[in-house]
Design an enzyme around this catalytic site. Structure first.
Site, PDB file in Angstrom:
ATOM      1  N   ARG A   1      11.386   1.301   3.197  1.00 36.54           N
ATOM      2  CA  ARG A   1      10.836   0.731   4.432  1.00 36.54           C
ATOM      3  C   ARG A   1      11.763  -0.389   4.872  1.00 36.54           C
ATOM      4  NH1 ARG A   1       4.972  -1.172   6.363  1.00 36.54           N
ATOM      5  NH2 ARG A   1       4.673   1.039   6.036  1.00 36.54           N
TER       6      ARG A   1
ATOM      7  N   HIS B   1       6.615   6.339  10.994  1.00 40.13           N
ATOM      8  CA  HIS B   1       6.008   6.191   9.673  1.00 40.13           C
ATOM      9  C   HIS B   1       5.409   7.555   9.358  1.00 40.13           C
ATOM     10  CE1 HIS B   1       4.257   4.682   6.182  1.00 40.13           C
ATOM     11  NE2 HIS B   1       3.303   3.919   6.655  1.00 40.13           N
TER      12      HIS B   1
ATOM     13  N   ARG C   1       0.810  -1.210   0.000  1.00 39.14           N
ATOM     14  CA  ARG C   1       0.000   0.000   0.000  1.00 39.14           C
ATOM     15  C   ARG C   1       0.849   1.269   0.000  1.00 39.14           C
ATOM     16  NH1 ARG C   1      -5.180  -0.647   1.543  1.00 39.14           N
ATOM     17  NH2 ARG C   1      -4.470  -2.549   2.546  1.00 39.14           N
ATOM     18  N   THR C   2       1.793   1.331   0.909  1.00 39.59           N
ATOM     19  CA  THR C   2       2.629   2.527   0.995  1.00 39.59           C
ATOM     20  C   THR C   2       3.431   2.705  -0.294  1.00 39.59           C
ATOM     21  OG1 THR C   2       2.826   2.184   3.361  1.00 39.59           O
ATOM     22  CG2 THR C   2       4.414   3.669   2.369  1.00 39.59           C
TER      23      THR C   2
ATOM     24  N   LYS D   1      23.267 -11.209   1.515  1.00 35.93           N
ATOM     25  CA  LYS D   1      24.683 -11.545   1.600  1.00 35.93           C
ATOM     26  C   LYS D   1      25.384 -10.659   2.620  1.00 35.93           C
ATOM     27  CE  LYS D   1      24.241 -12.532  -3.258  1.00 35.93           C
ATOM     28  NZ  LYS D   1      24.141 -11.691  -4.459  1.00 35.93           N
TER      29      LYS D   1
END
Ligand SMILES: [Zn+2]
Lengths: 168, 299
Positions: B93, B124, B42-43, B71
């Site tokens: 994110r 957020h 969504r974001t 890695k």
């Protein structure tokens, strides 16, 4: 009960006296100082000395005193002593049996060593590069609170005590 | 920024859900990389829409699974790599707290902006921005508006930063949660100290439903609980249904960061109080304004 004159600690010629360490915090300060006195340096440490200054006005308190025959003081040691949160602790620098400087170490406003973030989800605990750039900001002096500049996690005295011991 | 979001929003609505050429040139030639170490469809899509509607392009395809992160590559190195591709902005994110700040440390050298699309439980910021924008659209000034945040206030990142954001705008905060999901005291005292205002904490939604201007529902997440029994004790204790919504005062609204599970009944959706889909759509108006602010050519 006052200290008896014949119980006085021997004077030192050149070096450092760390004074007014409250008895219950003595062991912690001992652990902080220990790495500095392991290289053949003469030190005299006495526990449970009666102290008017650490008393409550009526009764005497109890203190530890560290007399170290060498100028061991550096910024890291000053910071660590300040991080114990014991504002009464004094550092005396001695030259030729004279006190040339006497002060309480101050809590640094910002700190990028000694402390480590305790938040298991903090980027500094997992990411190698971020871990090398940890920084903490002093947000309160009483009680002592430092804040991780990455995740906002706050370190309180009991967290700081653990880190001070871990470092040794 | 809210003015700019308003401008984009009205333009969009007046032009039959399109932005015209003038807008499509705003971010022409700009590239936004999306680095979602932790997925959030969504974001990410909301940012992509905000970019594309204004003529920008997206450099996507990054996932933690397929990346060098597996890695052991550090954020510092990933960011320096991506910045080298000539992007203008990175939306990211990450599950670790402080990750966006670490990224910004390095992106700065390339003149690339970092937008934090969520870092662990930490922040957020664009969610809070769109929440506040939605309230601003409804009420204009939200000073002393009564905002009740309901549900999981302990683990949820949204309630923590929303509470702080409401403080900045002078709203009155009411927190509604069961004992085990109360907001951690440090967030409450931070608000009270910073804004010199008290927060009212309640356990029943009924006690606030008739006085609140905004009822902000949140989801109680199963994965936060140690056992199913613990979860079931509190699951479904707050439910906004048709009758409850009808009791709200004139002009009051219901919000939700979505996705919802069962905290809001479907038959509430068509009531005028229901603002959560508008809220979610506001996400891209606010993000479009933010991108324009960061990247747009200033006349
Ligand atoms: Zn941290």
């Amino acid at each position: 009960m006052k200290e008896k004159p014949w119980e006085k600690m021997p004077m030192i010629e050149n070096g450092v006296v760390i004074d007014h360490v409250p008895t219950d915090r003595g062991p912690l300060v001992y652990l902080i100082v220990l790495p500095y006195i392991t290289n053949g340096i003469t030190a005299n440490i006495r526990t449970n000395i009666p102290s008017q200054k650490l008393g409550d006005g009526k009764e005497y308190g109890k203190k530890w005193v560290f007399k170290i025959e060498d100028d061991i003081i550096d910024t890291t040691l000053e910071n660590k002593i300040a991080l114990t949160g014991e504002k009464e602790i004094t550092i005396n620098r001695i030259v030729n049996y004279e006190v040339v400087e006497k002060y309480h170490p101050e809590l640094p406003e910002e700190l990028s060593s000694i402390l480590q973030c305790t938040n298991p989800n903090c980027v500094t605990s997992h990411d190698y590069h971020a871990g090398q750039r940890q920084r903490f900001k002093l947000v309160s002096e009483e009680p002592v609170v430092y804040e991780c500049e990455y995740c906002g996690n706050q370190l309180y005295q009991e967290d700081i005590d653990k880190l001070l011991q871990k470092d040794i | 920024m809210f003015d700019l979001a308003d401008e984009i929003r009205s333009h969009w609505i007046e032009h039959e859900h399109q932005l015209d050429d003038e807008y499509r040139k705003k971010l022409k030639g700009k590239i936004m990389a999306t680095l979602f170490w932790e997925p959030s469809t969504r974001t990410r899509m909301s940012f992509e829409a905000a970019m594309m509607h204004q003529g920008g392009r997206i450099l996507g395809g990054f996932t933690a699974e397929g990346s060098s992160t597996k890695k052991g590559e550090t954020i510092a190195d990933t960011i320096r790599n991506i910045c080298g591709y000539g992007v203008s902005v990175i939306v990211m994110r990450h599950k670790l707290e402080g990750a966006a700040r670490e990224a910004a440390n390095y992106a700065e050298d390339y003149g690339v902006s970092i937008i934090n699309g969520g870092d662990g439980k930490h922040e957020h910021p664009t969610q809070t921005l769109l929440d506040l924008y939605t309230m601003h659209r409804q009420f204009g000034d939200i000073t002393e508006k009564k905002v009740a945040i309901v549900g999981d206030l302990k683990y949820g990142r949204t309630p923590h930063s929303l509470t702080y954001g409401l403080g900045i705008f002078g709203a009155d905060v009411y927190l509604v949660s069961p004992e085990q999901l109360k907001m951690p005291p440090e967030y409450v005292s931070e608000y009270e100290k910073t804004f010199n205002k008290q927060i009212v904490q309640l356990e029943k939604l009924e006690d606030i439903v008739e006085v609140a201007d905004v009822i902000y529902m949140t989801r109680i997440q199963k994965e936060r609980f140690e056992s199913i029994e613990e979860y079931q004790k509190v699951a479904g204790i707050y439910k906004m249904d048709y009758n409850m919504a009808k009791r709200m005062k004139e002009g009051a609204i219901i919000m939700h960061p979505l996705p919802r599970v069962n905290e809001i009944d479907l038959n509430v959706d068509n009531l005028p109080q229901a603002k959560y889909f508008e809220q979610s759509q506001n996400g891209w108006f606010v993000r479009a304004a933010l991108l324009q602010d960061l990247l747009g050519v200033k006349e």
